[in-house]
Scaffold this motif. Sequence first.
Motif, PDB file in Angstrom:
ATOM      1  N   MET A 112     -20.629  16.788  71.061  1.00 35.97           N
ATOM      2  CA  MET A 112     -19.696  17.903  71.257  1.00 35.97           C
ATOM      3  C   MET A 112     -19.403  18.128  72.736  1.00 35.97           C
ATOM      4  SD  MET A 112     -20.688  20.746  68.355  1.00 35.97           S
ATOM      5  CE  MET A 112     -22.385  20.329  67.980  1.00 35.97           C
ATOM      6  N   LEU A 113     -20.435  18.017  73.556  1.00 36.73           N
ATOM      7  CA  LEU A 113     -20.225  18.172  74.997  1.00 36.73           C
ATOM      8  C   LEU A 113     -19.321  17.066  75.532  1.00 36.73           C
ATOM      9  CD1 LEU A 113     -23.859  19.137  76.049  1.00 36.73           C
ATOM     10  CD2 LEU A 113     -21.855  20.633  76.121  1.00 36.73           C
ATOM     11  N   ALA A 114     -19.576  15.827  75.093  1.00 40.34           N
ATOM     12  CA  ALA A 114     -18.751  14.698  75.550  1.00 40.34           C
ATOM     13  C   ALA A 114     -17.318  14.849  75.067  1.00 40.34           C
ATOM     14  CB  ALA A 114     -19.352  13.387  75.041  1.00 40.34           C
ATOM     15  N   LEU A 115     -17.143  15.268  73.814  1.00 40.74           N
ATOM     16  CA  LEU A 115     -15.802  15.409  73.266  1.00 40.74           C
ATOM     17  C   LEU A 115     -15.056  16.547  73.949  1.00 40.74           C
ATOM     18  CD1 LEU A 115     -14.226  13.889  71.157  1.00 40.74           C
ATOM     19  CD2 LEU A 115     -14.984  15.534  69.445  1.00 40.74           C
ATOM     20  N   GLY A 116     -15.780  17.595  74.321  1.00 38.94           N
ATOM     21  CA  GLY A 116     -15.145  18.676  75.063  1.00 38.94           C
ATOM     22  C   GLY A 116     -14.574  18.201  76.385  1.00 38.94           C
ATOM     23  N   GLU A 117     -15.315  17.313  77.063  1.00 41.07           N
ATOM     24  CA  GLU A 117     -14.819  16.747  78.319  1.00 41.07           C
ATOM     25  C   GLU A 117     -13.604  15.860  78.077  1.00 41.07           C
ATOM     26  OE1 GLU A 117     -15.783  17.227  81.434  1.00 41.07           O
ATOM     27  OE2 GLU A 117     -17.271  18.732  80.860  1.00 41.07           O
ATOM     28  N   ILE A 118     -13.681  15.026  77.049  1.00 43.28           N
ATOM     29  CA  ILE A 118     -12.573  14.109  76.750  1.00 43.28           C
ATOM     30  C   ILE A 118     -11.308  14.879  76.384  1.00 43.28           C
ATOM     31  CG2 ILE A 118     -11.774  12.336  75.124  1.00 43.28           C
ATOM     32  CD1 ILE A 118     -14.732  11.441  74.914  1.00 43.28           C
ATOM     33  N   CYS A 119     -11.481  15.942  75.624  1.00 39.40           N
ATOM     34  CA  CYS A 119     -10.333  16.715  75.127  1.00 39.40           C
ATOM     35  C   CYS A 119      -9.901  17.824  76.073  1.00 39.40           C
ATOM     36  CB  CYS A 119     -10.661  17.316  73.761  1.00 39.40           C
ATOM     37  SG  CYS A 119     -10.943  16.100  72.470  1.00 39.40           S
ATOM     38  N   ASP A 120     -10.605  17.988  77.185  1.00 37.46           N
ATOM     39  CA  ASP A 120     -10.276  19.037  78.144  1.00 37.46           C
ATOM     40  C   ASP A 120     -10.336  20.413  77.483  1.00 37.46           C
ATOM     41  OD1 ASP A 120      -9.635  20.111  80.599  1.00 37.46           O
ATOM     42  OD2 ASP A 120      -7.466  19.978  80.275  1.00 37.46           O
ATOM     43  N   ARG A 121     -11.333  20.600  76.630  1.00 40.27           N
ATOM     44  CA  ARG A 121     -11.563  21.892  75.996  1.00 40.27           C
ATOM     45  C   ARG A 121     -13.047  22.214  76.132  1.00 40.27           C
ATOM     46  NH1 ARG A 121      -9.114  23.816  70.337  1.00 40.27           N
ATOM     47  NH2 ARG A 121      -7.478  24.432  71.796  1.00 40.27           N
ATOM     48  N   ARG A 122     -13.347  23.325  76.809  1.00 39.68           N
ATOM     49  CA  ARG A 122     -14.727  23.670  77.118  1.00 39.68           C
ATOM     50  C   ARG A 122     -15.556  23.845  75.844  1.00 39.68           C
ATOM     51  NH1 ARG A 122     -17.295  28.681  77.950  1.00 39.68           N
ATOM     52  NH2 ARG A 122     -19.163  28.554  79.271  1.00 39.68           N
ATOM     53  N   THR A 123     -16.718  23.184  75.819  1.00 41.46           N
ATOM     54  CA  THR A 123     -17.644  23.310  74.700  1.00 41.46           C
ATOM     55  C   THR A 123     -18.739  24.282  75.106  1.00 41.46           C
ATOM     56  OG1 THR A 123     -17.207  21.015  74.066  1.00 41.46           O
ATOM     57  CG2 THR A 123     -19.149  22.059  73.115  1.00 41.46           C
ATOM     58  N   ASP A 124     -18.656  25.518  74.598  1.00 47.38           N
ATOM     59  CA  ASP A 124     -19.632  26.536  74.981  1.00 47.38           C
ATOM     60  C   ASP A 124     -20.722  26.662  73.910  1.00 47.38           C
ATOM     61  OD1 ASP A 124     -18.238  27.684  72.918  1.00 47.38           O
ATOM     62  OD2 ASP A 124     -17.266  29.226  74.149  1.00 47.38           O
ATOM     63  N   GLY A 125     -21.647  27.590  74.131  1.00 45.97           N
ATOM     64  CA  GLY A 125     -22.754  27.788  73.213  1.00 45.97           C
ATOM     65  C   GLY A 125     -22.329  28.098  71.793  1.00 45.97           C
ATOM     66  N   PRO A 126     -21.415  29.069  71.576  1.00 42.12           N
ATOM     67  CA  PRO A 126     -20.972  29.354  70.208  1.00 42.12           C
ATOM     68  C   PRO A 126     -20.342  28.150  69.509  1.00 42.12           C
ATOM     69  CG  PRO A 126     -20.382  31.164  71.672  1.00 42.12           C
ATOM     70  CD  PRO A 126     -20.903  30.062  72.547  1.00 42.12           C
ATOM     71  N   THR A 127     -19.612  27.316  70.284  1.00 40.39           N
ATOM     72  CA  THR A 127     -19.002  26.124  69.684  1.00 40.39           C
ATOM     73  C   THR A 127     -20.078  25.180  69.178  1.00 40.39           C
ATOM     74  OG1 THR A 127     -17.080  26.302  71.147  1.00 40.39           O
ATOM     75  CG2 THR A 127     -17.469  24.171  70.093  1.00 40.39           C
ATOM     76  N   ILE A 128     -21.119  24.952  69.991  1.00 42.65           N
ATOM     77  CA  ILE A 128     -22.208  24.073  69.577  1.00 42.65           C
ATOM     78  C   ILE A 128     -22.943  24.666  68.376  1.00 42.65           C
ATOM     79  CG2 ILE A 128     -24.459  23.151  70.279  1.00 42.65           C
ATOM     80  CD1 ILE A 128     -23.336  22.727  73.046  1.00 42.65           C
ATOM     81  N   THR A 129     -23.145  25.975  68.374  1.00 42.83           N
ATOM     82  CA  THR A 129     -23.824  26.626  67.247  1.00 42.83           C
ATOM     83  C   THR A 129     -23.036  26.429  65.954  1.00 42.83           C
ATOM     84  OG1 THR A 129     -24.862  28.288  68.663  1.00 42.83           O
ATOM     85  CG2 THR A 129     -24.637  28.820  66.329  1.00 42.83           C
ATOM     86  N   ARG A 130     -21.711  26.615  66.016  1.00 37.45           N
ATOM     87  CA  ARG A 130     -20.888  26.417  64.818  1.00 37.45           C
ATOM     88  C   ARG A 130     -20.919  24.955  64.373  1.00 37.45           C
ATOM     89  NH1 ARG A 130     -17.113  29.456  67.780  1.00 37.45           N
ATOM     90  NH2 ARG A 130     -15.836  27.576  68.030  1.00 37.45           N
ATOM     91  N   GLY A 131     -20.922  24.037  65.338  1.00 36.85           N
ATOM     92  CA  GLY A 131     -20.982  22.624  64.987  1.00 36.85           C
ATOM     93  C   GLY A 131     -22.295  22.251  64.332  1.00 36.85           C
ATOM     94  N   LEU A 132     -23.417  22.727  64.881  1.00 39.87           N
ATOM     95  CA  LEU A 132     -24.724  22.442  64.293  1.00 39.87           C
ATOM     96  C   LEU A 132     -24.870  23.116  62.934  1.00 39.87           C
ATOM     97  CD1 LEU A 132     -27.075  22.719  67.413  1.00 39.87           C
ATOM     98  CD2 LEU A 132     -26.182  20.656  66.322  1.00 39.87           C
ATOM     99  N   ARG A 133     -24.263  24.283  62.777  1.00 43.36           N
ATOM    100  CA  ARG A 133     -24.316  24.947  61.478  1.00 43.36           C
ATOM    101  C   ARG A 133     -23.600  24.107  60.420  1.00 43.36           C
ATOM    102  NH1 ARG A 133     -22.748  30.202  62.829  1.00 43.36           N
ATOM    103  NH2 ARG A 133     -24.938  30.730  63.206  1.00 43.36           N
ATOM    104  N   THR A 134     -22.539  23.433  60.825  1.00 46.15           N
ATOM    105  CA  THR A 134     -21.856  22.520  59.900  1.00 46.15           C
ATOM    106  C   THR A 134     -22.770  21.366  59.522  1.00 46.15           C
ATOM    107  OG1 THR A 134     -19.718  23.086  60.899  1.00 46.15           O
ATOM    108  CG2 THR A 134     -19.817  21.076  59.586  1.00 46.15           C
ATOM    109  N   ASP A 135     -23.503  20.806  60.507  1.00 41.03           N
ATOM    110  CA  ASP A 135     -24.481  19.759  60.204  1.00 41.03           C
ATOM    111  C   ASP A 135     -25.484  20.247  59.166  1.00 41.03           C
ATOM    112  OD1 ASP A 135     -23.243  18.220  62.081  1.00 41.03           O
ATOM    113  OD2 ASP A 135     -24.897  18.175  63.509  1.00 41.03           O
ATOM    114  N   GLY A 136     -25.992  21.461  59.377  1.00 41.26           N
ATOM    115  CA  GLY A 136     -26.983  22.012  58.462  1.00 41.26           C
ATOM    116  C   GLY A 136     -26.439  22.225  57.062  1.00 41.26           C
ATOM    117  N   ILE A 137     -25.210  22.743  56.965  1.00 38.14           N
ATOM    118  CA  ILE A 137     -24.600  22.976  55.651  1.00 38.14           C
ATOM    119  C   ILE A 137     -24.424  21.655  54.909  1.00 38.14           C
ATOM    120  CG2 ILE A 137     -22.483  23.721  54.485  1.00 38.14           C
ATOM    121  CD1 ILE A 137     -22.175  25.831  56.715  1.00 38.14           C
ATOM    122  N   ALA A 138     -23.909  20.639  55.609  1.00 31.55           N
ATOM    123  CA  ALA A 138     -23.682  19.336  54.980  1.00 31.55           C
ATOM    124  C   ALA A 138     -25.002  18.686  54.571  1.00 31.55           C
ATOM    125  CB  ALA A 138     -22.908  18.426  55.933  1.00 31.55           C
ATOM    126  N   THR A 139     -26.031  18.813  55.437  1.00 31.04           N
ATOM    127  CA  THR A 139     -27.337  18.238  55.111  1.00 31.04           C
ATOM    128  C   THR A 139     -27.968  18.955  53.936  1.00 31.04           C
ATOM    129  OG1 THR A 139     -27.670  17.585  57.426  1.00 31.04           O
ATOM    130  CG2 THR A 139     -29.632  17.711  56.040  1.00 31.04           C
TER     131      THR A 139
END
Length: 466
Positions: free
Chosen positions: A284-311
Amino acid sequence: MAQPATGPAKGPCTPSPTAAGTAVHPVDEKLPPSRLVPAALQHIAAMYAGVVTPPLIIGQAVGLDAAGMTRLIAASLLIAGLATLLQTLGAGRFAGNRLPFVNAASSAGIAPMLAIAETSAPGRQLPAIYGAVLVAGVFCLAVGPFFGRLLRFFPPLVTGVVITLIGVTLMPVPVGWAQGGDATADDFGAMKYLALAAFTLVVILLIQRFGRGFVKQVALLAGMFVGTVAAIPFGLADFSALGSAPVAALPTPFAFGPPEFQPAAILSLCIVMLVLMTESSAGMLALGEICDRRTDGPTITRGLRTDGIATLLGPVFGGFPTSAFAQNVGVVSLTRVRSRYVVAAAGGALLILGAFPVLGAVVSLVPMPVLGGAGIVLFGSIAVSGIRTLSEAGLDDSSNIILVAVALGAGIIPLAAPAFYAGFPSWAQTVLGSGISAGALVAVLLNLFFHHLGTHSRNAVALKSS
């Protein structure tokens, strides 16, 4: 944020103006079908082999028949599609990082799950695996909001060791496939199998060397297709399962039995889940840099929550631990097409593939030697990714060298001497018998010992790459 184009033509990285004249960020740009479809196909090509690899390996290991393999592959595709759609489109402030981010079953969990299968009674392997995966999903949901504080315990030094061990530990799998797949067969290791595996590998190398653009990106799938076609005249391709596979069907909940909860199995997959969360955060951090969109704490939390839901949802239908797919981050970087709707379209395609098991059956028909030739490339590339991570982890420091050496050694012991832990309790065999779990555990402990216990003054130098 990128600025609107001033010239007559717009590239894929340029924001598009809306009807009101305001610029749309490339991540939120809705591309026309003529651009969206080819870009989505590239993502599907990059991820497909990785999505079907875990069900193929686990299904073979637990002795599933063709119908069971078809269900397992369909479930993996279905969960990958749902997770990717949730990640890219989001669900309010609860889940989804809203980046062009692909989620699917990770290869990192394969070796621990194989260890669980080996220590479980026949017919109970999948329930034991799914019980551990369910708890790992709950663990991810519980730890995700606080994971940022734990990242310092998983610097590139640790994750590099783990990723390298994933590739190395899994290498015996494609080697067995190249020999025919069935170690009990009389012709196991016959030259016809080895020749087909070598032919597939050569085709992949030739496509990678001389292919261009999209063709080069799908070298793995193209090599598997050519190898399967070449196997037909020699009677090495069996298409009988294709006729018995249902055209359309949704996965049945707990089709392989109710989950069983074994403490040692749960511990090993929770360790793997920490590694997967680290990979997702880094992606997520790398993709934020590539896409020029800041990846902050809430973004990472929402992304990891998606991992957890899918798992958590995966084992209900036959899926496995879910995480980010680094190869798709590479596709975004390479093509510079940053629209999350492109990846959402790819996720929708995976969802459709999962709802039509006959399409998953096509993958299960690939001969074992063909999978072996392709698997050498696939798993070898995982090890290379780990080596690349280690190269950025400050190996000029002697403590780091010792850490990596001991952790890799601990991870390779189960591979070099499978009976090494035979005298240990069953719970220890499950944890230490997996090279990934053992190596990760040793790497984390040594990282604490060298860089966190009474060595505060050295941390800035030794762990600068984290």
